[in-house]
Design an enzyme around this catalytic site. Sequence first.
Site, PDB file in Angstrom:
ATOM      1  N   TYR A 149      33.643  12.809 -18.390  1.00 44.55           N
ATOM      2  CA  TYR A 149      33.415  12.111 -19.648  1.00 44.55           C
ATOM      3  C   TYR A 149      31.927  12.118 -19.993  1.00 44.55           C
ATOM      4  O   TYR A 149      31.076  11.913 -19.120  1.00 44.55           O
ATOM      5  CB  TYR A 149      33.912  10.661 -19.545  1.00 44.55           C
TER       6      TYR A 149
ATOM      7  N   GLN B 284      38.208  18.334 -31.387  1.00 48.63           N
ATOM      8  CA  GLN B 284      39.474  17.620 -31.173  1.00 48.63           C
ATOM      9  C   GLN B 284      40.070  17.326 -32.552  1.00 48.63           C
ATOM     10  O   GLN B 284      39.338  17.022 -33.497  1.00 48.63           O
ATOM     11  CB  GLN B 284      39.211  16.315 -30.420  1.00 48.63           C
TER      12      GLN B 284
ATOM     13  N   ARG C 253      32.360   0.327 -29.442  1.00 50.53           N
ATOM     14  CA  ARG C 253      31.792  -0.863 -28.785  1.00 50.53           C
ATOM     15  C   ARG C 253      30.267  -0.856 -28.775  1.00 50.53           C
ATOM     16  O   ARG C 253      29.630  -1.868 -28.501  1.00 50.53           O
ATOM     17  CB  ARG C 253      32.347  -0.977 -27.353  1.00 50.53           C
TER      18      ARG C 253
ATOM     19  N   ALA D  81      33.585  14.325 -25.290  1.00 54.59           N
ATOM     20  CA  ALA D  81      32.525  13.633 -26.031  1.00 54.59           C
ATOM     21  C   ALA D  81      32.954  13.400 -27.478  1.00 54.59           C
ATOM     22  O   ALA D  81      32.131  13.402 -28.393  1.00 54.59           O
ATOM     23  CB  ALA D  81      31.242  14.462 -25.987  1.00 54.59           C
TER      24      ALA D  81
ATOM     25  N   TYR E  68      -9.934  12.573 -45.118  1.00 57.87           N
ATOM     26  CA  TYR E  68      -8.931  12.607 -46.190  1.00 57.87           C
ATOM     27  C   TYR E  68      -9.574  12.211 -47.496  1.00 57.87           C
ATOM     28  O   TYR E  68     -10.159  11.125 -47.607  1.00 57.87           O
ATOM     29  CB  TYR E  68      -7.812  11.628 -45.817  1.00 57.87           C
TER      30      TYR E  68
ATOM     31  N   ASN F 163      29.867   1.914 -22.405  1.00 57.96           N
ATOM     32  CA  ASN F 163      30.658   1.572 -23.589  1.00 57.96           C
ATOM     33  C   ASN F 163      29.943   0.581 -24.481  1.00 57.96           C
ATOM     34  O   ASN F 163      30.255   0.466 -25.662  1.00 57.96           O
ATOM     35  CB  ASN F 163      32.011   1.000 -23.175  1.00 57.96           C
TER      36      ASN F 163
END
Length: 481
Positions: free
Chosen positions: A108, A79, A19, A13, A394, A235
Amino acid sequence: MTADRPAAVLVLAAGGGTRMKSAKPKVLHTIGGRTLLGHVLHAARGLAPDHLVVVVRHQRDLVAPHVGELDPAAIVVDQDKIAGTGRATQCGIQALSGDVSGTVLVTYGDVPLQTTQTLASLIATHQAEANAVTVLTAQLANPFGYGRILRDAAGAVGAIVEEKDATAEQRAVQEVNSGIFAFDADFLRAALGRIGTDNAAAEMYLTDVVGIAAQDGRRVGGLQATDRWQTEGVNTRAQLANLGRELNRRELERWMSEGVEVIDPTTTWVDVTVELAGDVTLRPGVQLHGSTRVETSAVIGPDTTLTDVQVGAGASVVRTHGVGAVIGERCSVGPFACLRAGTVLGTDGKIGTFVETKNARIAEGAKVPHLSYVGDATIGAGSNIGAGTIFANYDGVAKHPTSVGRHCKTGSNNTFVAPVEIGDGASTGAGTVVRRDVPPGALAVSTGPQRHIDDWVQRKRPGTPAAQAAAARVSDEEARA
Ligand code: UD1
Ligand code: MG
């Protein structure tokens, strides 16, 4: 590791997801109310692996905490700068101690429809065939963008070639790499050490490991998925929408098989986290999100969106927008109601047309039928709130509560200026502005006595249609007298 149970699952991941053209990391985009990564982790965890690893890099400050929320036992691994699915896998496996052996599943994070069952059957095939690597493949009518599976004359998988690196002939191959692999751990570790970045993307491709196995004469398996949707990756935004639609179609089919009536599946959207009882009816244009739960015989829609809403048995919710609300049994809500967080409507209650509620506890049988705002309020059992009532909660600085007792009947066009209490059984006249507490059983009125300035229109607006109408009416009455 035991048979069919992998030593480790690595979920990749770390990619950029360019893209998608999004500020958000690709794997955090959602379909069916769950992130892409959430779907994959769900499927992976179902295998009960010894280790579940998620490899992150791109926008890791957003992705890593999300993994922690979804699956606190998962190991997050970073990574490094070297790009590619091969490098991601290498970083993931290096984070595990060297004695991990047996089957490692790599998948994936952008392939959201994969199921535990499909992953388990890949592992079963891998182990039964004693392969070094087994890849899950799919036959696609439009394989554009995917890695293509190259088989030899005997049908054995020889390599995977990426779209960018493929010849025209290779691009014609319709069998593609899903990105889901089972590996022998020792083989994978050794093979990853041998892959380079000599390709169109200048990345370390995990897919090169397949070619290495074939060259070394190791057994490579290719299991073709029977359900191609499970192998489709996201993608682009178009693919996200497409997979979202398919996931929804599957969820609705499942609910229909459990006895839910879905009148128009093409306009009905139900998150994977929603719970529906049998004999619920979903009319066209319904979206159910989050922890929404609908009990039996309730009818939702048309045109209703509910997020984290509980709907009791037999309730009817029509053209309503609801968030964080509880709707009791046999209640009637809408059309055109907006239920905000903290709305709790008791059994047989009603929130009617053009009514907005927020942090409002409305007890059994109480009704707010028309054109009202109910904020920071409690309304007792059996009370009826007149049309056009505003709970003015309020004061410009702070919010204040209003309490209406049991069996009250308040008049039309009231304003309750909070904090204020209306006692049990009390009434209010039309147009009342309630600024002080009303004792139980009292009638509160705040409007002045009505007075008339006779013939004002004839004198001040002579010749207008109003003056003529008034004059005609007066002379009629004089003639009759
Ligand atoms: C990849 C495969 C392709 C396959 C397709 C299936 C490779 C080289 N190609 O292509 O054969 O058909 O998936 O959907 O493997 N990732 C990392 N680190 C990186 C790069 C990617 O962790 O450095 C992760 C991404 O976050 C993503 C997954 O790996 O979850 C796939 O990356 P992506 O860039 O989408 O690869 P594809 O071009 O789709
Ligand atoms: Mg992809």
